[in-house]
Design an enzyme around this catalytic site. Structure first.
Site, mmCIF file in Angstrom:
data_model
loop_
_atom_site.group_PDB
_atom_site.id
_atom_site.type_symbol
_atom_site.label_atom_id
_atom_site.label_comp_id
_atom_site.label_asym_id
_atom_site.label_seq_id
_atom_site.Cartn_x
_atom_site.Cartn_y
_atom_site.Cartn_z
ATOM 1 N N CYS A 82 -58.693 -17.687 8.345
ATOM 2 C CA CYS A 82 -57.931 -17.363 7.138
ATOM 3 C C CYS A 82 -57.076 -18.558 6.692
ATOM 4 C CB CYS A 82 -57.114 -16.092 7.341
ATOM 5 S SG CYS A 82 -56.489 -15.418 5.788
ATOM 6 N N HIS A 191 -61.414 -12.191 8.481
ATOM 7 C CA HIS A 191 -60.731 -11.904 9.751
ATOM 8 C C HIS A 191 -61.694 -11.312 10.772
ATOM 9 C CE1 HIS A 191 -56.603 -12.737 8.475
ATOM 10 N NE2 HIS A 191 -57.049 -12.388 7.288
ATOM 11 N N GLU A 193 -61.207 -10.840 13.815
ATOM 12 C CA GLU A 193 -60.470 -9.961 14.738
ATOM 13 C C GLU A 193 -60.291 -8.558 14.164
ATOM 14 O OE1 GLU A 193 -59.192 -12.272 12.842
ATOM 15 O OE2 GLU A 193 -57.202 -11.700 12.122
#
Lengths: 213, 257
Positions: A82, A191, A193
């Site tokens: 990001c 993202h 994650e």
């Protein structure tokens, strides 16, 4: 093996750390750190980032982490996420901020005059939600992830590389580089994650990556 | 080929447990937040929202442990709302593992909290929740007002203007609840949803009144919502998230399936 997650005070790094721990198991120790020496000693480095790029750049410098990040990006398997990915470019329109210049190119805002779909309906900014990832070049970090898989994005700016380093594209509404890679560096706009199984697969691939591309 | 419209199950949490009831009455224990969040995650939920309905302030920290536990096992975005009064409340929730924090009553009583939190943590982390009711009488042009305190207290603020103001203050997303529909199962207030969504550039999540899958479809197609949030249709096992997505796809809506 030690993987350092660079903590320069910008945003929630628990998600990144927890996701890496989840996929690493006993293969790696995940260390959330604000210490340049720990970054320097790590085998691999994850460089996340949230919020506004001018603040991120300022904090990175104020905490003495800029050089450690630049050094790591020269040699170690390195994952920018990001704003951490955006910071690797030369310049961002967000606050007219100079970046680290690891990659040539700039970071631009989604232009208001282009934010309509094919039916003329307004597209919102930030670009928030799950969008498709199209493979331009095969990369070890994308092993086992199908073409067209959806990842979670939340951003108002995106990078525009000057060189031919894009490996993954997404579209909103036009095609833009969603991930770039060169040698030991992989940088992604969305993202992993927060991107469920596909995102965890990418992080798992990073844990086992030798840094070659 | 496009960004998917999102489906977001919402969990009411108090004292570390998920509860469910109708119109906040007859609350029943519905289980462990981690297990329920994982179940929705497995069904393909695009995000999960937790609403902390704890009344007493001395039990506020319980939600932090809930978020920590969920965030270590569920790898999709997590939003938390309820009782957020200060920028420091936002910080603590984000540090516990929330990706976004939803601010409701405080946005009205102290809008600077929205501005400060967005400046500090980024707009992507700040959701402003707007509870709105139609106040125009039959025959008048449609008008909706913002209500707080669970719909009991009216503010005099026009809902559409308020949404625009919150965008200007740095909100990254609007969670719009049709208060006059909440718990009714007759569907979103579509004119309200559309008016707000068309007035702002940030994403709008429609909430309140979902009783069947067509209501979710209508929220996106008629209401122009970017995401739809529902609680009871998923909690009581009437539909799975996957069924909801299949219905949306059948209606021509882009979803992650």
């Amino acid at each position: 093996m030690k993987i350092a997650v660079v903590d320069y005070g910008m945003g929630n790094l628990r998600s990144v750390t927890k996701a890496l721990e989840h996929v690493a198991g006993d293969a790696a120790e995940i260390i959330l750190t604000a210490d340049p020496a720990v970054v320097a000693a790590a085998d691999k480095v994850v460089f996340p980032g949230q919020g506004a790029m001018p603040d991120c750049m300022r904090e990175l410098e104020a905490r003495g982490l800029k050089q450690a990040v630049l050094d790591a990006a020269k040699t170690k398997p390195f994952l920018g996420i990001c704003v951490g990915a955006q910071l690797l470019f030369e310049f961002s329109e967000e606050g007219d901020t100079p970046g680290l210049g690891v990659f040539k190119g700039k970071v631009i805002r989604f232009p208001a005059d282009k934010m309509h779909d094919e039916h003329g309906q307004k597209l919102k900014v930030p670009h928030m939600g799950w969008n498709e990832m199209f493979i331009l070049k095969d990369h070890p970090l994308w092993a086992g992830i199908p073409d067209g898989e959806r990842f979670y994005f939340v951003h108002s700016y995106h990078f525009v590389p000057a060189d031919d380093i894009a490996v993954i594209e997404s579209a909103y509404p036009y095609r833009f580089a969603a991930a770039v890679a060169r040698a030991n560096i992989f940088a992604i706009q969305c993202h992993p994650e927060k991107s469920h199984n596909a995102g965890l697969k990418l992080l798992e691939n990073f844990v086992h990556w030798n840094g070659c591309f | 080929m496009a960004l998917a419209k999102r489906i977001i199950p919402c969990l009411d949490v108090t004292a570390g447990r998920v509860v469910k009831g109708v119109n906040f009455l007859e609350l029943r224990d519905a289980g462990d937040p981690v297990e329920i969040a994982k179940r929705y995650d497995d069904q393909g939920a695009d995000e999960v929202t937790f609403l902390d309905i704890t009344a007493s302030s001395d039990e506020r920290d319980v939600i932090l442990h809930v978020i920590e536990a969920v965030a270590s096992q569920v790898f999709i975005p997590l939003t938390v709302g309820g009782g957020v009064r200060k920028v420091d409340d936002v910080r603590r929730l984000l540090n516990a593992g929330a990706d976004k924090v939803s601010i409701n009553t405080t946005a009205v009583t102290n809008p600077e909290v929205v501005r400060d939190a967005a400046a500090r943590f980024g707009s992507q982390a700040i959701v402003v929740a707007i509870d709105a009711k139609q106040v125009s009488l039959p025959g008048e042009p449609l008008r909706w007002e913002v209500f707080t305190h669970g719909g009991r207290k009216h503010t005099g603020l026009d809902a559409v203007e308020w949404a625009k103001k919150m965008q200007a203050y740095g909100a990254g997303e609007i969670l719009l609840t049709s208060m006059d529909r909440d718990g009714t199962k007759i569907g979103f207030n579509l004119p309200l949803t559309r008016a707000v969504s068309d007035a702002v550039d940030i994403p709008v999540i429609a909430s309140g009144g979902v009783g069947n899958l067509q209501h979710l479809v209508d929220g996106v197609i008629e209401g122009h919502a970017d995401a739809v949030l529902a609680a009871s249709i998923f909690h009581f096992g009437e539909y799975t998230v996957r069924q909801a997505k299949e219905a949306m796809r059948a209606a021509g809506i882009e979803v992650r399936l």
